[in-house]
Design an enzyme around this catalytic site. Structure first.
Site, PDB file in Angstrom:
ATOM      1  CB  CYS A  44      77.089   3.785 -33.072  1.00  0.00           C
ATOM      2  SG  CYS A  44      75.856   2.502 -32.922  1.00  0.00           S
TER       3      CYS A  44
ATOM      4  N   GLY B   8      76.260   7.239 -27.593  1.00  0.00           N
ATOM      5  CA  GLY B   8      75.603   5.968 -27.319  1.00  0.00           C
ATOM      6  C   GLY B   8      75.953   5.480 -25.935  1.00  0.00           C
TER       7      GLY B   8
ATOM      8  CG  ASN C 190      77.913   6.508 -36.243  1.00  0.00           C
ATOM      9  OD1 ASN C 190      76.777   6.439 -35.794  1.00  0.00           O
ATOM     10  ND2 ASN C 190      78.460   7.644 -36.599  1.00  0.00           N
ATOM     11  N   GLY C 191      75.689   4.330 -37.767  1.00  0.00           N
ATOM     12  CA  GLY C 191      74.745   4.707 -38.824  1.00  0.00           C
ATOM     13  C   GLY C 191      73.695   3.645 -39.033  1.00  0.00           C
TER      14      GLY C 191
ATOM     15  CE1 TYR D 157      70.561  16.472 -27.267  1.00  0.00           C
ATOM     16  CE2 TYR D 157      70.349  14.630 -28.780  1.00  0.00           C
ATOM     17  CZ  TYR D 157      70.353  15.123 -27.488  1.00  0.00           C
ATOM     18  OH  TYR D 157      70.159  14.290 -26.432  1.00  0.00           O
TER      19      TYR D 157
ATOM     20  CB  SER E 158      71.969  20.290 -26.901  1.00  0.00           C
ATOM     21  OG  SER E 158      70.717  19.948 -26.369  1.00  0.00           O
TER      22      SER E 158
ATOM     23  CB  CYS F 113      66.290   9.988 -38.758  1.00  0.00           C
ATOM     24  SG  CYS F 113      67.965   9.715 -39.361  1.00  0.00           S
TER      25      CYS F 113
HETATM   26 FE1  SF4 Z   1      70.168  13.848 -39.485  1.00  0.00          FE
HETATM   27 FE2  SF4 Z   1      67.544  14.331 -39.655  1.00  0.00          FE
HETATM   28 FE3  SF4 Z   1      68.929  13.635 -41.835  1.00  0.00          FE
HETATM   29 FE4  SF4 Z   1      68.463  11.845 -39.872  1.00  0.00          FE
HETATM   30  S1  SF4 Z   1      66.918  12.806 -41.222  1.00  0.00           S
HETATM   31  S2  SF4 Z   1      70.411  12.171 -40.987  1.00  0.00           S
HETATM   32  S3  SF4 Z   1      68.582  13.160 -38.041  1.00  0.00           S
HETATM   33  S4  SF4 Z   1      69.187  15.500 -40.597  1.00  0.00           S
END
Ligand code: SF4
Length: 464
Positions: free
Chosen positions: A8, A36, A114-115, A256, A297, A396
């Site tokens: 987001c 997003g 966001n998150g 990215y 990217s 992640c």
């Molecule tokens: Fe970023 Fe990778 Fe850490 Fe997720 S796990 S916050 S994508 S660096």
């Protein structure tokens, strides 16, 4: 061209002098669209009116699809927040779009997030224990309900936000609108970005600085990890700070996610990508005729590689910007069609050439396999693949949508085997140490490459 996706982007604006800020929210969301594309929304209020109300328009679709001239004209106010969504938590349905608007004891509370919060079970159980009948799985809704609950015994909404944020684990950039205040919160690890800007006497909070540029606003500073910023008629205050943690800024923002013209935590995204390309050449040199990058990217890293190597940079692909992202099509065969619809090779650039192809990451390997095939079909003699991040091996937990472990090609195959699969002549990655160098000493999260999660981890992970 990565197969991972940001969740987001958020923006919040307060013009205490009464200027209508709706069009600026719209410009901000347009410039955050890369974070997003599933849904978006704006909630706005006019603090000059006696009867405070919140108008909110949100729906599935791109910013330009959800907001027409007419819908924007139906909104006006001097305090508002906006959101673009790529869903990882909760289904992609209209009910899960943001901003959330909640009636609470002090009027209306609006929130955009966001998150990803990793302790949602705990947060939900606490609400149920205190008598709320609560079934939501959405972390944003859980946060809003906790703020509303805490507000009853707090002297201000920012104190209620502080009490709530102390309980949150994971990654978040929050913008919250109470009847006369704009509040912004960044997680104590600084995983997700959030910055502060100003346009005359109007204050702005946004996920990325590119949103400030789009409004003609100046960048003031990044919001500190764990900081709670309150913007009122009197200006900016920062009276609450969450317990300091070891910083873990998401390195994928630089690789990215973030837009090339953004500056996050003092580092220009463009510079970080150029540096990654330079290091790729330094560690993994190769004789070649041209260097090219996968749009968008991979381009800056390819330029860095060309700069360091002296090999000319050229554009080998034309990108059709009007095609939707390849991940919309779920099956492998459809995905490969998607790549060809989106990119076509400029034969005159690659024919009879030894090509260095730079990209930001390899996730499933399907996209890269197709690109190598396309280059060779167009007459490239050799294709040397250079990736400006380490092998992507772990999920992640902080709001980034990553395929399950079994779909991540690097969890099953060595670099050599991956290269065999995708048909390159050579394949090399950037190391975690080099990634740290691109971030100029900033403390970064690299958990998707190392498996070392600093900010907590969900027990029900997506291991396949
Ligand atoms: Fe970023 Fe990778 Fe850490 Fe997720 S796990 S916050 S994508 S660096």
């Amino acid at each position: 061209m990565s197969g991972v996706h940001e969740e987001c982007g958020v923006v919040g604006i307060y013009a205490p002098q009464g200027e209508d800020i709706v069009r600026f929210l719209y410009y901000g969301l347009l410039s955050l669209q890369h974070r997003g594309q599933e849904a978006c929304g704006i909630a706005v209020t006019d603090t000059g009116r006696d009867e405070l109300d919140v108008n909110c328009i949100k729906d599935l679709g791109l910013v330009s699809e959800v907001f027409s001239k007419e819908t924007l004209a139906a909104l006006n106010g001097n305090l508002g927040i906006g959101h673009v969504r790529y869903s990882t938590t909760g289904e992609s349905v209209r009910e899960n779009t943001q901003p959330l608007v909640l009636n609470y004891c002090k009027g209306k509370l609006s929130l955009a997030h966001n998150g990803n919060i990793v302790n949602t079970d705990e947060l939900r159980e606490e609400l149920i224990r205190t008598g709320a009948i609560f079934h939501t799985t959405m972390d944003s809704e859980l946060i809003a309900f906790h703020i509303a609950k805490n507000r009853v015994h707090s002297k201000s909404v920012e104190e209620a936000v502080y009490k709530t944020a102390k309980k949150l684990k994971g990654a978040y950039g929050l913008v919250i609108m109470s009847p006369k205040k704009l509040i912004a919160v960044r997680d104590p690890f600084g995983i997700r970005p959030l910055c502060l800007g100003r346009r005359g006497k109007t204050y702005i909070v946004a996920s990325e600085s590119c949103a400030l540029n789009s409004m003609g606003a100046e960048f003031i500073r990044d919001i500190e990890p764990g900081e709670i910023v309150t913007i009122t008629e009197e200006g900016i205050t920062s009276n609450y700070k969450l317990k300091q943690e070891t910083k873990a800024h998401c390195v994928f923002e630089y690789i990215y996610f973030a837009r090339l013209d953004s500056v996050i935590d003092g580092i220009k995204v463009y510079d970080a990508r150029i540096k990654a390309g330079e290091l790729l050449y330094k560690r993994h040199p190769v004789d070649a005729d041209i260097v090219t990058g996968v749009p968008e990217s991979g381009i800056a890293a390819a330029k860095g590689f060309a700069k360091a190597s002296g090999i000319p940079f050229d554009l080998a692909f034309h990108k059709n910007s009007y095609i939707g992202r390849t991940f919309i099509k779920p099956s492998q065969s459809e995905r490969s069609i998607g790549v060809q619809m989106k990119l076509s090779v400029l034969e005159e650039v690659v024919k009879d050439k030894r090509v260095v192809l730079v990209d930001d990451s390899i996730v499933r390997g399907t996209t890269m396999e197709n690109l190598v095939k396309m280059l060779k079909k167009a007459g490239a003699k050799e294709v040397h693949i250079r990736i400006s991040s380490p092998p992507f091996m772990y999920p992640c937990y902080y709001g980034v949508d990553v395929p399950s472990n079994k779909e991540l090609i690097a969890t099953r195959k060595s670099a050599e085997k991956i290269n065999e699969t995708i048909g390159g002549d050579t394949l090399e990655y950037l190391s975690v140490e080099d990634l740290q160098e691109t971030a100029k000493g900033l403390m970064i999260c690299t958990a998707c490459f190392t498996g070392e999660y600093k900010a907590g981890q969900k027990s029900n992970d997506n291991e396949g």
